[in-house]
Design an enzyme around this catalytic site. Structure first.
Site, PDB file in Angstrom:
ATOM      1  N   SER A   1      -3.004  -3.530   8.775  1.00  0.00           N
ATOM      2  CA  SER A   1      -2.563  -2.571   9.814  1.00  0.00           C
ATOM      3  C   SER A   1      -2.260  -3.278  11.137  1.00  0.00           C
ATOM      4  O   SER A   1      -2.817  -2.934  12.184  1.00  0.00           O
ATOM      5  CB  SER A   1      -3.597  -1.452  10.011  1.00  0.00           C
ATOM      6  OG  SER A   1      -3.618  -0.603   8.887  1.00  0.00           O
TER       7      SER A   1
ATOM      8  N   TYR B   1      -4.212   0.915  -4.845  1.00  0.00           N
ATOM      9  CA  TYR B   1      -3.114   1.443  -4.030  1.00  0.00           C
ATOM     10  C   TYR B   1      -2.295   2.470  -4.811  1.00  0.00           C
ATOM     11  O   TYR B   1      -2.001   2.274  -6.002  1.00  0.00           O
ATOM     12  CB  TYR B   1      -2.205   0.310  -3.528  1.00  0.00           C
ATOM     13  CG  TYR B   1      -2.832  -0.512  -2.410  1.00  0.00           C
ATOM     14  CD1 TYR B   1      -4.025  -0.121  -1.798  1.00  0.00           C
ATOM     15  CD2 TYR B   1      -2.233  -1.678  -1.951  1.00  0.00           C
ATOM     16  CE1 TYR B   1      -4.593  -0.867  -0.782  1.00  0.00           C
ATOM     17  CE2 TYR B   1      -2.798  -2.436  -0.928  1.00  0.00           C
ATOM     18  CZ  TYR B   1      -3.986  -2.019  -0.355  1.00  0.00           C
ATOM     19  OH  TYR B   1      -4.548  -2.763   0.655  1.00  0.00           O
TER      20      TYR B   1
ATOM     21  N   GLY C   1       3.208  -3.408   7.021  1.00  0.00           N
ATOM     22  CA  GLY C   1       3.089  -2.220   6.196  1.00  0.00           C
ATOM     23  C   GLY C   1       4.385  -1.477   5.955  1.00  0.00           C
ATOM     24  O   GLY C   1       4.480  -0.676   5.032  1.00  0.00           O
TER      25      GLY C   1
ATOM     26  N   SER D   1     -12.298  -9.254   1.860  1.00  0.00           N
ATOM     27  CA  SER D   1     -11.651  -8.382   2.833  1.00  0.00           C
ATOM     28  C   SER D   1     -12.716  -7.497   3.472  1.00  0.00           C
ATOM     29  O   SER D   1     -13.610  -7.010   2.776  1.00  0.00           O
ATOM     30  CB  SER D   1     -10.588  -7.541   2.125  1.00  0.00           C
ATOM     31  OG  SER D   1      -9.959  -6.676   3.043  1.00  0.00           O
ATOM     32  N   ASN D   2     -12.597  -7.321   4.770  1.00  0.00           N
ATOM     33  CA  ASN D   2     -13.516  -6.456   5.533  1.00  0.00           C
ATOM     34  C   ASN D   2     -14.959  -6.956   5.480  1.00  0.00           C
ATOM     35  O   ASN D   2     -15.898  -6.163   5.604  1.00  0.00           O
ATOM     36  CB  ASN D   2     -13.449  -5.006   5.013  1.00  0.00           C
ATOM     37  CG  ASN D   2     -12.042  -4.450   5.067  1.00  0.00           C
ATOM     38  OD1 ASN D   2     -11.447  -4.385   6.144  1.00  0.00           O
ATOM     39  ND2 ASN D   2     -11.474  -4.081   3.931  1.00  0.00           N
TER      40      ASN D   2
ATOM     41  N   LYS E   1     -16.997   8.045  -5.304  1.00  0.00           N
ATOM     42  CA  LYS E   1     -16.368   6.819  -4.771  1.00  0.00           C
ATOM     43  C   LYS E   1     -17.479   5.787  -4.537  1.00  0.00           C
ATOM     44  O   LYS E   1     -18.506   6.104  -3.933  1.00  0.00           O
ATOM     45  CB  LYS E   1     -15.652   7.138  -3.464  1.00  0.00           C
ATOM     46  CG  LYS E   1     -14.885   5.940  -2.924  1.00  0.00           C
ATOM     47  CD  LYS E   1     -14.107   6.290  -1.669  1.00  0.00           C
ATOM     48  CE  LYS E   1     -13.321   5.079  -1.197  1.00  0.00           C
ATOM     49  NZ  LYS E   1     -12.728   5.288   0.125  1.00  0.00           N
TER      50      LYS E   1
ATOM     51  N   TRP F   1       0.810  -1.220   0.000  1.00  0.00           N
ATOM     52  CA  TRP F   1       0.000   0.000   0.000  1.00  0.00           C
ATOM     53  C   TRP F   1       0.847   1.276   0.000  1.00  0.00           C
ATOM     54  O   TRP F   1       0.578   2.233  -0.710  1.00  0.00           O
ATOM     55  CB  TRP F   1      -0.907  -0.032   1.240  1.00  0.00           C
ATOM     56  CG  TRP F   1      -1.791   1.126   1.468  1.00  0.00           C
ATOM     57  CD1 TRP F   1      -2.380   1.921   0.520  1.00  0.00           C
ATOM     58  CD2 TRP F   1      -2.217   1.625   2.741  1.00  0.00           C
ATOM     59  NE1 TRP F   1      -3.167   2.874   1.143  1.00  0.00           N
ATOM     60  CE2 TRP F   1      -3.085   2.718   2.501  1.00  0.00           C
ATOM     61  CE3 TRP F   1      -1.979   1.242   4.073  1.00  0.00           C
ATOM     62  CZ2 TRP F   1      -3.695   3.430   3.524  1.00  0.00           C
ATOM     63  CZ3 TRP F   1      -2.591   1.945   5.088  1.00  0.00           C
ATOM     64  CH2 TRP F   1      -3.435   3.030   4.814  1.00  0.00           C
TER      65      TRP F   1
ATOM     66  N   LEU G   1       0.131  -3.010  13.030  1.00  0.00           N
ATOM     67  CA  LEU G   1       0.735  -2.105  14.030  1.00  0.00           C
ATOM     68  C   LEU G   1      -0.111  -0.833  14.144  1.00  0.00           C
ATOM     69  O   LEU G   1       0.410   0.253  14.447  1.00  0.00           O
ATOM     70  CB  LEU G   1       2.178  -1.759  13.637  1.00  0.00           C
ATOM     71  CG  LEU G   1       3.124  -2.957  13.484  1.00  0.00           C
ATOM     72  CD1 LEU G   1       4.486  -2.505  12.967  1.00  0.00           C
ATOM     73  CD2 LEU G   1       3.277  -3.701  14.805  1.00  0.00           C
TER      74      LEU G   1
ATOM     75  N   ARG H   1     -13.925  -4.683  -0.344  1.00  0.00           N
ATOM     76  CA  ARG H   1     -14.866  -4.261   0.701  1.00  0.00           C
ATOM     77  C   ARG H   1     -16.263  -4.733   0.349  1.00  0.00           C
ATOM     78  O   ARG H   1     -16.603  -4.844  -0.842  1.00  0.00           O
ATOM     79  CB  ARG H   1     -14.875  -2.732   0.851  1.00  0.00           C
ATOM     80  CG  ARG H   1     -13.659  -2.246   1.602  1.00  0.00           C
ATOM     81  CD  ARG H   1     -13.817  -0.863   2.185  1.00  0.00           C
ATOM     82  NE  ARG H   1     -12.641  -0.557   2.987  1.00  0.00           N
ATOM     83  CZ  ARG H   1     -12.566  -0.693   4.308  1.00  0.00           C
ATOM     84  NH1 ARG H   1     -13.618  -1.110   4.987  1.00  0.00           N
ATOM     85  NH2 ARG H   1     -11.459  -0.399   4.952  1.00  0.00           N
TER      86      ARG H   1
HETATM   87  N1  LIG Z   1      -7.790  -4.813   3.093  1.00  0.00           N
HETATM   88  C1  LIG Z   1      -7.821  -3.555   3.467  1.00  0.00           C
HETATM   89  O1  LIG Z   1      -8.875  -2.893   3.511  1.00  0.00           O
HETATM   90  C2  LIG Z   1      -6.541  -2.903   3.866  1.00  0.00           C
HETATM   91  C3  LIG Z   1      -6.536  -1.630   4.460  1.00  0.00           C
HETATM   92  C4  LIG Z   1      -5.290  -1.069   4.827  1.00  0.00           C
HETATM   93  C5  LIG Z   1      -4.116  -1.770   4.586  1.00  0.00           C
HETATM   94  N2  LIG Z   1      -4.157  -3.011   3.964  1.00  0.00           N
HETATM   95  C6  LIG Z   1      -2.928  -3.792   3.732  1.00  0.00           C
HETATM   96  O2  LIG Z   1      -2.251  -3.918   4.959  1.00  0.00           O
HETATM   97  C7  LIG Z   1      -0.901  -3.513   4.789  1.00  0.00           C
HETATM   98  C8  LIG Z   1      -0.343  -3.000   6.083  1.00  0.00           C
HETATM   99  O3  LIG Z   1      -1.096  -1.872   6.538  1.00  0.00           O
HETATM  100  P1  LIG Z   1      -0.332  -0.702   7.297  1.00  0.00           P
HETATM  101  O4  LIG Z   1       0.701  -0.116   6.406  1.00  0.00           O
HETATM  102  O5  LIG Z   1      -1.347   0.184   7.888  1.00  0.00           O
HETATM  103  O6  LIG Z   1       0.403  -1.595   8.428  1.00  0.00           O
HETATM  104  P2  LIG Z   1       1.157  -1.288   9.783  1.00  0.00           P
HETATM  105  O7  LIG Z   1       2.308  -2.240   9.791  1.00  0.00           O
HETATM  106  O8  LIG Z   1       0.172  -1.339  10.890  1.00  0.00           O
HETATM  107  O9  LIG Z   1       1.667   0.204   9.684  1.00  0.00           O
HETATM  108  C9  LIG Z   1       2.762   0.576   8.908  1.00  0.00           C
HETATM  109  C10 LIG Z   1       3.225   1.922   9.392  1.00  0.00           C
HETATM  110  O10 LIG Z   1       3.860   1.719  10.646  1.00  0.00           O
HETATM  111  C11 LIG Z   1       5.119   2.332  10.599  1.00  0.00           C
HETATM  112  N3  LIG Z   1       6.089   1.523  11.378  1.00  0.00           N
HETATM  113  C12 LIG Z   1       6.316   0.205  11.254  1.00  0.00           C
HETATM  114  N4  LIG Z   1       7.281  -0.189  12.123  1.00  0.00           N
HETATM  115  C13 LIG Z   1       7.660   0.914  12.786  1.00  0.00           C
HETATM  116  C14 LIG Z   1       8.617   1.160  13.794  1.00  0.00           C
HETATM  117  N5  LIG Z   1       9.364   0.177  14.297  1.00  0.00           N
HETATM  118  N6  LIG Z   1       8.745   2.421  14.241  1.00  0.00           N
HETATM  119  C15 LIG Z   1       7.991   3.413  13.735  1.00  0.00           C
HETATM  120  N7  LIG Z   1       7.060   3.249  12.759  1.00  0.00           N
HETATM  121  C16 LIG Z   1       6.899   2.002  12.290  1.00  0.00           C
HETATM  122  C17 LIG Z   1       5.530   2.320   9.150  1.00  0.00           C
HETATM  123  O11 LIG Z   1       6.463   3.349   8.939  1.00  0.00           O
HETATM  124  P3  LIG Z   1       7.640   3.132   7.847  1.00  0.00           P
HETATM  125  O12 LIG Z   1       6.929   2.983   6.531  1.00  0.00           O
HETATM  126  O13 LIG Z   1       8.419   4.424   7.973  1.00  0.00           O
HETATM  127  O14 LIG Z   1       8.422   1.940   8.264  1.00  0.00           O
HETATM  128  C18 LIG Z   1       4.212   2.565   8.463  1.00  0.00           C
HETATM  129  O15 LIG Z   1       3.928   3.957   8.391  1.00  0.00           O
HETATM  130  C19 LIG Z   1      -0.960  -2.481   3.648  1.00  0.00           C
HETATM  131  O16 LIG Z   1       0.273  -2.335   2.988  1.00  0.00           O
HETATM  132  C20 LIG Z   1      -1.977  -3.134   2.745  1.00  0.00           C
HETATM  133  O17 LIG Z   1      -1.353  -4.137   1.963  1.00  0.00           O
HETATM  134  C21 LIG Z   1      -5.338  -3.570   3.622  1.00  0.00           C
END
Ligand SMILES: NC(=O)c1ccc[n+]([C@@H]2O[C@H](COP(=O)([O-])OP(=O)(O)OC[C@H]3O[C@@H](n4cnc5c(N)ncnc54)[C@H](OP(=O)(O)O)[C@@H]3O)[C@@H](O)[C@H]2O)c1
Length: 304
Positions: free
Chosen positions: A214, A57, A268, A162-163, A101, A22, A216, A133
Protein backbone atom coordinates in the site's frame (compact mmCIF):
# COMPACT_ATOMS: atom_id res chain seq x y z
CA UNK A 1 19.01 7.82 -13.17
CA UNK A 2 19.06 8.22 -9.37
CA UNK A 3 17.73 4.71 -8.70
CA UNK A 4 18.65 1.39 -10.30
CA UNK A 5 15.81 -0.43 -12.04
CA UNK A 6 16.79 -3.73 -10.45
CA UNK A 7 17.56 -4.63 -6.87
CA UNK A 8 19.30 -7.68 -5.38
CA UNK A 9 17.85 -9.61 -2.46
CA UNK A 10 20.32 -12.35 -1.73
CA UNK A 11 20.72 -14.27 -4.99
CA UNK A 12 17.46 -12.94 -6.33
CA UNK A 13 17.11 -9.92 -8.59
CA UNK A 14 13.75 -8.11 -8.54
CA UNK A 15 12.57 -5.06 -10.39
CA UNK A 16 12.84 -2.06 -8.07
CA UNK A 17 9.09 -1.55 -8.46
CA UNK A 18 6.93 -4.64 -7.98
CA UNK A 19 3.38 -5.10 -9.25
CA UNK A 20 0.89 -6.26 -6.61
CA UNK A 21 -1.82 -8.61 -7.88
CA UNK A 22 -4.19 -8.24 -4.91
CA UNK A 23 -6.76 -6.21 -6.85
CA UNK A 24 -6.68 -8.34 -10.01
CA UNK A 25 -10.18 -9.73 -9.59
CA UNK A 26 -11.73 -6.44 -8.46
CA UNK A 27 -12.12 -5.52 -12.10
CA UNK A 28 -13.55 -8.56 -13.83
CA UNK A 29 -13.29 -6.91 -17.25
CA UNK A 30 -9.54 -6.85 -16.87
CA UNK A 31 -8.87 -10.24 -15.30
CA UNK A 32 -9.44 -12.60 -18.24
CA UNK A 33 -6.36 -14.37 -19.59
CA UNK A 34 -5.87 -11.96 -22.54
CA UNK A 35 -6.03 -8.90 -20.29
CA UNK A 36 -3.62 -10.42 -17.78
CA UNK A 37 -1.24 -11.36 -20.61
CA UNK A 38 -1.33 -7.73 -21.80
CA UNK A 39 -0.75 -6.55 -18.24
CA UNK A 40 2.30 -8.80 -17.84
CA UNK A 41 3.84 -7.58 -21.11
CA UNK A 42 2.91 -3.96 -20.37
CA UNK A 43 4.53 -4.14 -16.95
CA UNK A 44 7.69 -5.68 -18.41
CA UNK A 45 7.83 -2.87 -20.99
CA UNK A 46 7.84 -0.39 -18.10
CA UNK A 47 10.61 -2.34 -16.35
CA UNK A 48 8.38 -4.09 -13.79
CA UNK A 49 9.13 -7.82 -13.93
CA UNK A 50 8.25 -8.87 -10.36
CA UNK A 51 4.70 -9.76 -9.37
CA UNK A 52 3.43 -10.00 -5.79
CA UNK A 53 0.74 -12.54 -4.93
CA UNK A 54 -0.75 -14.35 -1.96
CA UNK A 55 -2.70 -17.60 -1.91
CA UNK A 56 -5.70 -15.73 -0.45
CA UNK A 57 -5.92 -12.83 -2.92
CA UNK A 58 -9.30 -12.55 -4.58
CA UNK A 59 -10.79 -15.11 -2.21
CA UNK A 60 -8.15 -17.64 -3.34
CA UNK A 61 -8.75 -16.78 -7.01
CA UNK A 62 -6.06 -14.32 -8.10
CA UNK A 63 -3.17 -16.75 -8.47
CA UNK A 64 -5.20 -18.92 -10.83
CA UNK A 65 -6.41 -15.96 -12.93
CA UNK A 66 -2.84 -14.66 -13.15
CA UNK A 67 -1.52 -18.15 -13.99
CA UNK A 68 -3.92 -18.36 -16.94
CA UNK A 69 -2.73 -14.96 -18.16
CA UNK A 70 0.90 -15.88 -17.64
CA UNK A 71 0.38 -18.98 -19.78
CA UNK A 72 -1.41 -16.93 -22.46
CA UNK A 73 1.45 -14.39 -22.43
CA UNK A 74 3.76 -17.27 -23.27
CA UNK A 75 7.12 -15.66 -22.53
CA UNK A 76 10.09 -17.14 -20.71
CA UNK A 77 9.53 -18.03 -17.07
CA UNK A 78 12.81 -16.42 -16.09
CA UNK A 79 11.75 -13.09 -17.59
CA UNK A 80 9.57 -12.52 -14.53
CA UNK A 81 9.76 -13.12 -10.80
CA UNK A 82 6.81 -14.52 -8.88
CA UNK A 83 6.34 -13.80 -5.19
CA UNK A 84 3.59 -15.40 -3.15
CA UNK A 85 2.60 -15.82 0.47
CA UNK A 86 0.92 -18.28 2.79
CA UNK A 87 -0.40 -18.75 6.32
CA UNK A 88 -3.60 -16.65 6.40
CA UNK A 89 -6.58 -19.02 6.49
CA UNK A 90 -9.80 -17.31 5.34
CA UNK A 91 -13.32 -18.51 5.90
CA UNK A 92 -14.39 -18.98 2.31
CA UNK A 93 -16.36 -21.29 0.07
CA UNK A 94 -12.96 -22.14 -1.41
CA UNK A 95 -11.78 -23.44 2.00
CA UNK A 96 -14.84 -24.94 3.75
CA UNK A 97 -12.57 -26.55 6.35
CA UNK A 98 -11.73 -23.10 7.81
CA UNK A 99 -14.32 -22.52 10.56
CA UNK A 100 -12.71 -19.26 11.65
CA UNK A 101 -10.14 -16.90 10.15
CA UNK A 102 -6.77 -17.92 11.55
CA UNK A 103 -3.08 -18.35 10.71
CA UNK A 104 -1.16 -21.54 10.00
CA UNK A 105 2.64 -21.48 9.86
CA UNK A 106 3.06 -25.24 10.23
CA UNK A 107 5.48 -27.04 7.92
CA UNK A 108 2.62 -29.16 6.60
CA UNK A 109 0.60 -26.09 5.62
CA UNK A 110 3.60 -24.37 4.02
CA UNK A 111 4.27 -27.43 1.86
CA UNK A 112 0.60 -27.81 0.87
CA UNK A 113 0.17 -24.11 0.13
CA UNK A 114 3.26 -24.03 -2.08
CA UNK A 115 1.93 -26.98 -4.09
CA UNK A 116 -1.35 -25.17 -4.67
CA UNK A 117 0.35 -21.89 -5.58
CA UNK A 118 2.59 -23.67 -8.11
CA UNK A 119 -0.45 -25.26 -9.68
CA UNK A 120 -2.44 -22.01 -9.76
CA UNK A 121 0.42 -19.89 -11.08
CA UNK A 122 1.24 -22.54 -13.71
CA UNK A 123 4.89 -22.65 -12.83
CA UNK A 124 7.35 -25.11 -11.34
CA UNK A 125 9.04 -22.64 -8.99
CA UNK A 126 8.22 -19.59 -6.92
CA UNK A 127 10.94 -16.95 -6.72
CA UNK A 128 10.07 -15.83 -3.22
CA UNK A 129 7.68 -17.22 -0.61
CA UNK A 130 6.63 -14.99 2.30
CA UNK A 131 4.98 -15.91 5.58
CA UNK A 132 2.08 -13.48 5.24
CA UNK A 133 1.44 -12.51 8.87
CA UNK A 134 2.97 -13.37 12.25
CA UNK A 135 1.22 -16.34 13.83
CA UNK A 136 0.98 -16.40 17.64
CA UNK A 137 1.17 -20.20 17.46
CA UNK A 138 4.26 -20.21 15.23
CA UNK A 139 6.64 -22.98 16.26
CA UNK A 140 9.76 -21.52 14.68
CA UNK A 141 11.48 -24.91 14.29
CA UNK A 142 8.50 -26.37 12.47
CA UNK A 143 7.99 -23.29 10.27
CA UNK A 144 11.68 -23.28 9.39
CA UNK A 145 11.47 -26.98 8.49
CA UNK A 146 8.62 -26.26 6.08
CA UNK A 147 10.54 -23.41 4.47
CA UNK A 148 13.70 -25.50 4.18
CA UNK A 149 11.73 -28.35 2.60
CA UNK A 150 10.25 -26.20 -0.18
CA UNK A 151 13.62 -24.56 -0.88
CA UNK A 152 15.51 -27.88 -0.92
CA UNK A 153 12.89 -29.32 -3.29
CA UNK A 154 13.62 -26.46 -5.72
CA UNK A 155 10.02 -25.24 -5.48
CA UNK A 156 10.94 -21.93 -3.86
CA UNK A 157 14.11 -19.95 -4.52
CA UNK A 158 14.11 -17.68 -1.47
CA UNK A 159 11.97 -16.93 1.57
CA UNK A 160 10.94 -13.91 3.59
CA UNK A 161 8.18 -12.67 5.86
CA UNK A 162 5.52 -9.99 5.90
CA UNK A 163 4.18 -7.78 8.69
CA UNK A 164 6.71 -9.25 11.14
CA UNK A 165 8.13 -7.38 14.12
CA UNK A 166 11.92 -7.40 14.32
CA UNK A 167 11.75 -9.92 17.20
CA UNK A 168 9.52 -12.30 15.22
CA UNK A 169 11.84 -11.98 12.20
CA UNK A 170 14.88 -12.76 14.38
CA UNK A 171 13.21 -15.79 15.95
CA UNK A 172 12.40 -17.41 12.61
CA UNK A 173 15.75 -16.41 11.09
CA UNK A 174 17.56 -18.05 14.01
CA UNK A 175 16.18 -21.46 12.96
CA UNK A 176 16.97 -21.21 9.23
CA UNK A 177 20.16 -22.22 7.41
CA UNK A 178 19.63 -19.37 4.90
CA UNK A 179 18.63 -15.73 5.44
CA UNK A 180 15.13 -14.31 5.32
CA UNK A 181 15.53 -11.87 2.46
CA UNK A 182 12.73 -9.39 3.09
CA UNK A 183 9.96 -8.24 5.39
CA UNK A 184 7.00 -6.88 3.42
CA UNK A 185 5.42 -4.11 5.51
CA UNK A 186 2.98 -1.25 5.11
CA UNK A 187 4.55 2.18 4.62
CA UNK A 188 3.51 5.30 2.76
CA UNK A 189 3.03 9.02 3.27
CA UNK A 190 -0.27 7.93 4.85
CA UNK A 191 1.34 5.40 7.20
CA UNK A 192 4.72 6.51 8.52
CA UNK A 193 5.01 4.40 11.71
CA UNK A 194 7.81 2.14 10.31
CA UNK A 195 10.06 5.21 10.09
CA UNK A 196 10.24 5.21 13.89
CA UNK A 197 9.14 1.76 15.14
CA UNK A 198 12.47 0.07 14.48
CA UNK A 199 11.42 -1.92 11.36
CA UNK A 200 13.65 -0.01 8.97
CA UNK A 201 16.57 0.07 11.44
CA UNK A 202 16.32 -3.72 11.66
CA UNK A 203 16.35 -4.02 7.86
CA UNK A 204 19.41 -1.82 7.55
CA UNK A 205 21.25 -3.59 10.34
CA UNK A 206 20.68 -6.97 8.68
CA UNK A 207 21.02 -5.50 5.15
CA UNK A 208 17.78 -6.80 3.69
CA UNK A 209 15.57 -4.66 1.47
CA UNK A 210 11.99 -4.32 2.81
CA UNK A 211 9.08 -4.60 0.39
CA UNK A 212 6.43 -1.92 0.90
CA UNK A 213 2.71 -2.63 0.59
CA UNK A 214 0.00 0.00 0.00
CA UNK A 215 2.64 2.57 -1.01
CA UNK A 216 -0.14 5.03 -1.87
CA UNK A 217 -2.15 4.31 1.26
CA UNK A 218 -4.33 1.89 -0.67
CA UNK A 219 -5.64 4.82 -2.75
CA UNK A 220 -6.74 6.91 0.27
CA UNK A 221 -4.14 9.48 -0.72
CA UNK A 222 -6.36 10.35 -3.69
CA UNK A 223 -9.79 9.78 -2.21
CA UNK A 224 -9.36 10.81 1.44
CA UNK A 225 -11.28 13.93 2.40
CA UNK A 226 -9.51 14.67 5.70
CA UNK A 227 -7.14 17.56 6.46
CA UNK A 228 -4.15 15.21 6.33
CA UNK A 229 -4.89 13.97 2.82
CA UNK A 230 -5.46 17.58 1.73
CA UNK A 231 -2.09 18.67 3.15
CA UNK A 232 -0.37 15.70 1.55
CA UNK A 233 -1.87 16.29 -1.89
CA UNK A 234 -0.79 19.96 -1.69
CA UNK A 235 2.76 19.11 -0.55
CA UNK A 236 3.17 16.34 -3.15
CA UNK A 237 1.79 18.59 -5.92
CA UNK A 238 4.25 21.31 -5.05
CA UNK A 239 7.18 18.90 -5.31
CA UNK A 240 5.69 17.37 -8.48
CA UNK A 241 5.61 20.75 -10.21
CA UNK A 242 9.21 21.52 -9.14
CA UNK A 243 10.65 18.22 -10.35
CA UNK A 244 8.45 17.75 -13.41
CA UNK A 245 6.80 14.59 -12.06
CA UNK A 246 3.75 13.26 -13.91
CA UNK A 247 1.56 13.46 -10.80
CA UNK A 248 1.56 13.08 -7.04
CA UNK A 249 1.71 9.29 -7.19
CA UNK A 250 5.23 9.47 -8.67
CA UNK A 251 6.36 11.82 -5.89
CA UNK A 252 4.82 9.57 -3.20
CA UNK A 253 6.80 6.64 -4.61
CA UNK A 254 9.97 8.76 -4.94
CA UNK A 255 9.52 9.66 -1.24
CA UNK A 256 9.82 5.94 -0.42
CA UNK A 257 12.77 5.37 -2.75
CA UNK A 258 14.68 8.19 -1.02
CA UNK A 259 14.94 6.15 2.21
CA UNK A 260 18.36 4.49 2.66
CA UNK A 261 16.82 1.10 3.60
CA UNK A 262 16.40 0.35 -0.16
CA UNK A 263 12.61 0.07 -0.07
CA UNK A 264 10.82 -1.89 -2.78
CA UNK A 265 7.34 -0.41 -3.39
CA UNK A 266 4.65 -2.94 -4.34
CA UNK A 267 2.34 -0.94 -6.61
CA UNK A 268 -1.37 -1.69 -6.36
CA UNK A 269 -2.82 -0.14 -9.51
CA UNK A 270 -3.15 -2.46 -12.48
CA UNK A 271 -3.62 0.40 -14.95
CA UNK A 272 -0.64 0.64 -17.24
CA UNK A 273 -0.84 4.42 -17.65
CA UNK A 274 -0.75 4.84 -13.86
CA UNK A 275 2.11 2.37 -13.53
CA UNK A 276 4.06 4.22 -16.21
CA UNK A 277 3.64 7.49 -14.31
CA UNK A 278 4.73 5.84 -11.04
CA UNK A 279 7.79 4.34 -12.74
CA UNK A 280 9.05 7.89 -13.39
CA UNK A 281 9.75 7.96 -9.63
CA UNK A 282 12.98 6.10 -10.44
CA UNK A 283 14.22 9.34 -12.02
CA UNK A 284 13.21 11.62 -9.16
CA UNK A 285 15.56 12.13 -6.24
CA UNK A 286 13.94 14.30 -3.60
CA UNK A 287 16.25 16.57 -1.65
CA UNK A 288 16.16 16.41 2.14
CA UNK A 289 13.91 19.43 2.55
CA UNK A 290 11.40 18.17 0.01
CA UNK A 291 11.35 14.83 1.84
CA UNK A 292 10.78 16.49 5.22
CA UNK A 293 8.11 18.81 3.79
CA UNK A 294 6.13 15.70 2.80
CA UNK A 295 6.69 14.14 6.24
CA UNK A 296 5.43 17.37 7.81
CA UNK A 297 2.31 17.27 5.65
CA UNK A 298 1.73 13.72 6.90
CA UNK A 299 2.18 14.42 10.61
CA UNK A 300 0.86 17.98 10.58
CA UNK A 301 3.90 19.37 12.35
CA UNK A 302 7.58 20.07 12.06
CA UNK A 303 9.98 17.45 13.39
CA UNK A 304 11.03 18.23 16.98
N1 LIG B 1 1.70 -8.19 2.76
C1 LIG B 1 0.52 -7.70 3.06
O1 LIG B 1 -0.04 -7.90 4.16
C2 LIG B 1 -0.18 -6.86 2.04
C3 LIG B 1 -1.35 -6.16 2.37
C4 LIG B 1 -1.96 -5.37 1.36
C5 LIG B 1 -1.41 -5.33 0.09
N2 LIG B 1 -0.27 -6.07 -0.21
C6 LIG B 1 0.35 -6.01 -1.54
O2 LIG B 1 0.60 -4.66 -1.85
C7 LIG B 1 0.05 -4.37 -3.13
C8 LIG B 1 -0.32 -2.92 -3.23
O3 LIG B 1 -1.29 -2.58 -2.24
P1 LIG B 1 -2.41 -1.50 -2.60
O4 LIG B 1 -3.20 -1.97 -3.76
O5 LIG B 1 -3.10 -1.15 -1.35
O6 LIG B 1 -1.43 -0.31 -3.09
P2 LIG B 1 -1.60 1.23 -3.38
O7 LIG B 1 -0.76 1.48 -4.59
O8 LIG B 1 -1.30 1.98 -2.13
O9 LIG B 1 -3.13 1.46 -3.70
C9 LIG B 1 -3.71 1.09 -4.91
C10 LIG B 1 -5.00 1.84 -5.04
O10 LIG B 1 -4.68 3.20 -5.32
C11 LIG B 1 -5.40 3.60 -6.45
N3 LIG B 1 -4.58 4.54 -7.25
C12 LIG B 1 -3.32 4.34 -7.67
N4 LIG B 1 -2.89 5.41 -8.39
C13 LIG B 1 -3.91 6.27 -8.42
C14 LIG B 1 -4.09 7.54 -9.01
N5 LIG B 1 -3.12 8.13 -9.70
N6 LIG B 1 -5.28 8.15 -8.84
C15 LIG B 1 -6.27 7.55 -8.14
N7 LIG B 1 -6.16 6.33 -7.56
C16 LIG B 1 -4.99 5.70 -7.70
C17 LIG B 1 -5.64 2.35 -7.25
O11 LIG B 1 -6.76 2.54 -8.07
P3 LIG B 1 -6.81 1.84 -9.52
O12 LIG B 1 -6.79 0.36 -9.24
O13 LIG B 1 -8.14 2.34 -10.06
O14 LIG B 1 -5.65 2.33 -10.30
C18 LIG B 1 -5.86 1.33 -6.16
O15 LIG B 1 -7.22 1.33 -5.74
C19 LIG B 1 -1.13 -5.35 -3.27
O16 LIG B 1 -1.47 -5.59 -4.61
C20 LIG B 1 -0.52 -6.58 -2.65
O17 LIG B 1 0.30 -7.25 -3.59
C21 LIG B 1 0.33 -6.81 0.74
Amino acid sequence: MPYERRISLGDLSLSRLVLGAWRLLSDLERSDADSVARLVQGAIDIGITSFDHADIYGNYGVEEAFGAGFQRWGGRRDAIELITKCDIMLTSGARPENRIKHYDTSAAHIRASVERSLQNLKTDYIDMLLIHRPDPLMDADDTARGLEDVVKAGKVRAVGVSNFLASQFDLLASRLPFPLITNQIELSVMHVAPLTDGSLDHAQRLKYAPMIWSPLGGGSLFTGEGAREGRLRAALSEVASKCGAGDISAVAIAWLLRHPARLIPVLGSLKLDRLKTMATALDIKLDRQQWFAILKASSGEDVA
